[in-house]
Design a protein around this motif. Structure first.
Motif, PDB file in Angstrom:
ATOM      1  N   VAL A 103      94.493  65.928  23.983  1.00  0.00           N
ATOM      2  CA  VAL A 103      94.696  64.978  22.886  1.00  0.00           C
ATOM      3  C   VAL A 103      95.488  65.635  21.766  1.00  0.00           C
ATOM      4  N   ALA A 104      96.611  65.022  21.399  1.00  0.00           N
ATOM      5  CA  ALA A 104      97.498  65.576  20.373  1.00  0.00           C
ATOM      6  C   ALA A 104      96.966  65.280  18.968  1.00  0.00           C
ATOM      7  N   GLU A 105      97.224  66.197  18.040  1.00  0.00           N
ATOM      8  CA  GLU A 105      96.744  66.046  16.674  1.00  0.00           C
ATOM      9  C   GLU A 105      97.305  64.793  16.004  1.00  0.00           C
ATOM     10  N   GLU A 106      98.580  64.493  16.276  1.00  0.00           N
ATOM     11  CA  GLU A 106      99.164  63.296  15.642  1.00  0.00           C
ATOM     12  C   GLU A 106      98.501  62.017  16.145  1.00  0.00           C
ATOM     13  N   ASP A 107      98.011  62.045  17.384  1.00  0.00           N
ATOM     14  CA  ASP A 107      97.306  60.876  17.918  1.00  0.00           C
ATOM     15  C   ASP A 107      95.954  60.697  17.231  1.00  0.00           C
ATOM     16  N   VAL A 108      95.311  61.822  16.911  1.00  0.00           N
ATOM     17  CA  VAL A 108      94.026  61.759  16.213  1.00  0.00           C
ATOM     18  C   VAL A 108      94.222  61.166  14.817  1.00  0.00           C
ATOM     19  N   ALA A 109      95.258  61.635  14.126  1.00  0.00           N
ATOM     20  CA  ALA A 109      95.530  61.137  12.775  1.00  0.00           C
ATOM     21  C   ALA A 109      95.858  59.649  12.802  1.00  0.00           C
ATOM     22  N   ALA A 110      96.646  59.222  13.781  1.00  0.00           N
ATOM     23  CA  ALA A 110      97.005  57.806  13.888  1.00  0.00           C
ATOM     24  C   ALA A 110      95.781  56.960  14.211  1.00  0.00           C
ATOM     25  N   GLU A 111      94.909  57.475  15.051  1.00  0.00           N
ATOM     26  CA  GLU A 111      93.685  56.755  15.409  1.00  0.00           C
ATOM     27  C   GLU A 111      92.794  56.575  14.183  1.00  0.00           C
ATOM     28  N   TYR A 112      92.722  57.617  13.369  1.00  0.00           N
ATOM     29  CA  TYR A 112      91.899  57.539  12.161  1.00  0.00           C
ATOM     30  C   TYR A 112      92.439  56.476  11.206  1.00  0.00           C
ATOM     31  N   GLU A 113      93.750  56.463  11.020  1.00  0.00           N
ATOM     32  CA  GLU A 113      94.348  55.473  10.117  1.00  0.00           C
ATOM     33  C   GLU A 113      94.101  54.056  10.630  1.00  0.00           C
ATOM     34  N   ALA A 114      94.208  53.881  11.927  1.00  0.00           N
ATOM     35  CA  ALA A 114      94.026  52.548  12.507  1.00  0.00           C
ATOM     36  C   ALA A 114      92.584  52.074  12.407  1.00  0.00           C
ATOM     37  N   ARG A 115      91.635  53.024  12.389  1.00  0.00           N
ATOM     38  CA  ARG A 115      90.215  52.667  12.397  1.00  0.00           C
ATOM     39  C   ARG A 115      89.520  53.051  11.096  1.00  0.00           C
ATOM     40  N   LYS A 116      90.280  53.317  10.046  1.00  0.00           N
ATOM     41  CA  LYS A 116      89.707  53.833   8.806  1.00  0.00           C
ATOM     42  C   LYS A 116      88.596  52.937   8.258  1.00  0.00           C
ATOM     43  N   ALA A 117      88.791  51.642   8.338  1.00  0.00           N
ATOM     44  CA  ALA A 117      87.788  50.708   7.810  1.00  0.00           C
ATOM     45  C   ALA A 117      86.446  50.870   8.507  1.00  0.00           C
TER      46      ALA A 117
END
Length: 282
Positions: free
Chosen positions: A40-54
């Motif tokens: 799992v790439a770090e940029e994918d983790v960051a993008a996942e967090y932004e998408a699910r932040k709520a």
């Protein structure tokens, strides 16, 4: 006596029915088994967090009540009394002759839908459990009283990183799941039974001796492995005896297949098997 009991049993046999039971073999292809978190790439983790932040944030809530007045002067007079130490209950009974209106525990967003943006902003700006200066609202002059506050919380990226990495890895495991499902179908096409094919591919095999449509065994006990499963039972009871089901997709992106080993039709339970219940009913 026995004759009376037998007569009662015969007259009420519909109360002593055993459901249809099926003996089944279940093979699951679970994406968890193919999830590789190291890829799992770090940029994918960051993008996942932004998408699910709520999902990782809980807004502040406040327990509120209000008193509504027909004019500003009456609302301000009541507000002054509360500032001087009077309770909202006392003020409401003295002025509008009824108890304060309970708004309950709400978020700012929820309150906005009820009282409008200005009142909601004011109610959530008050530091601590105080009264909010009266404001013109939907049905008059609203005096809102804060009864309690639960602060909001936010889980940061680092805190939820393991959860995000795992969910991404499971989602990325789709290729492994599809490859294994193809291998399973190839093995079955080559003449292997479902259990044999699963064992050759090192897939878990579950054998259930008897299950009814509600997921209970012959003793009426819920089968733990089927708790919360929405796929196995419908698949098993739609498959013919001695046959394999089609591959069925599971909610987590995996697959399963069921072989129906045998069917015991629904029937009236024999008197000796339900004698205690029949006696109690009689």
């Amino acid at each position: 006596d026995e004759a009376a009991l037998k007569a009662y049993y015969d007259e009420n046999s519909g109360n002593y029915q055993a459901p249809e039971y099926r003996a089944i073999t279940v093979v699951r292809i679970d994406p968890e088994a193919y999830a590789d978190e190291s890829t799992v790439a770090e940029e994918d983790v960051a993008a996942e967090y932004e998408a699910r932040k709520a999902e990782f944030q809980q807004p502040e809530t406040r327990e509120l009540e209000q008193i509504v007045f027909p004019d500003e002067a009456a609302a301000k007079a009541a507000y002054d009394k509360i500032l001087q130490g009077a309770t909202s209950q006392q003020v409401a009974q003295e002025t509008v002759k009824r108890d304060p209106i309970q708004l309950g525990v709400v978020t700012k967003e929820q309150l906005t839908k009820v009282l409008g943006e200005k009142l909601a902003e004011a109610a959530f700006a008050v530091p601590g459990t105080l009264a909010v200066a009266p404001m013109l609202g939907p049905v008059g002059w609203h005096l809102v009283i804060v009864k309690g506050i639960t602060p909001g919380t936010a889980r940061g990226l680092e805190e939820v990183r393991p959860e995000l990495v795992h969910s991404i890895a499971v989602r990325n495991a789709v290729d492994g799941v599809i490859e294994m499902s193809n291998k399973l179908e190839d093995a079955l096409g080559g003449g292997a039974t479902l259990a044999e094919a699963a064992q050759s591919l090192e897939l878990p095999v579950e054998t259930i001796a008897a299950v009814d449509p509600q997921g209970k065994d012959a003793d009426g006990t819920a089968i733990a492995s089927l708790a919360g499963d929405s796929v196995v039972l419908p698949t098993a009871f739609a498959t013919l005896e001695g046959e394999d089901s089609n591959l069925a997709e599971t909610p987590n992106g995996g697959y399963l297949m069921v072989h129906v080993d045998g069917i015991t039709p629904a029937a009236t339970r024999p008197l000796d098997g339900v004698r205690e219940q029949v006696t109690a009913d009689w």
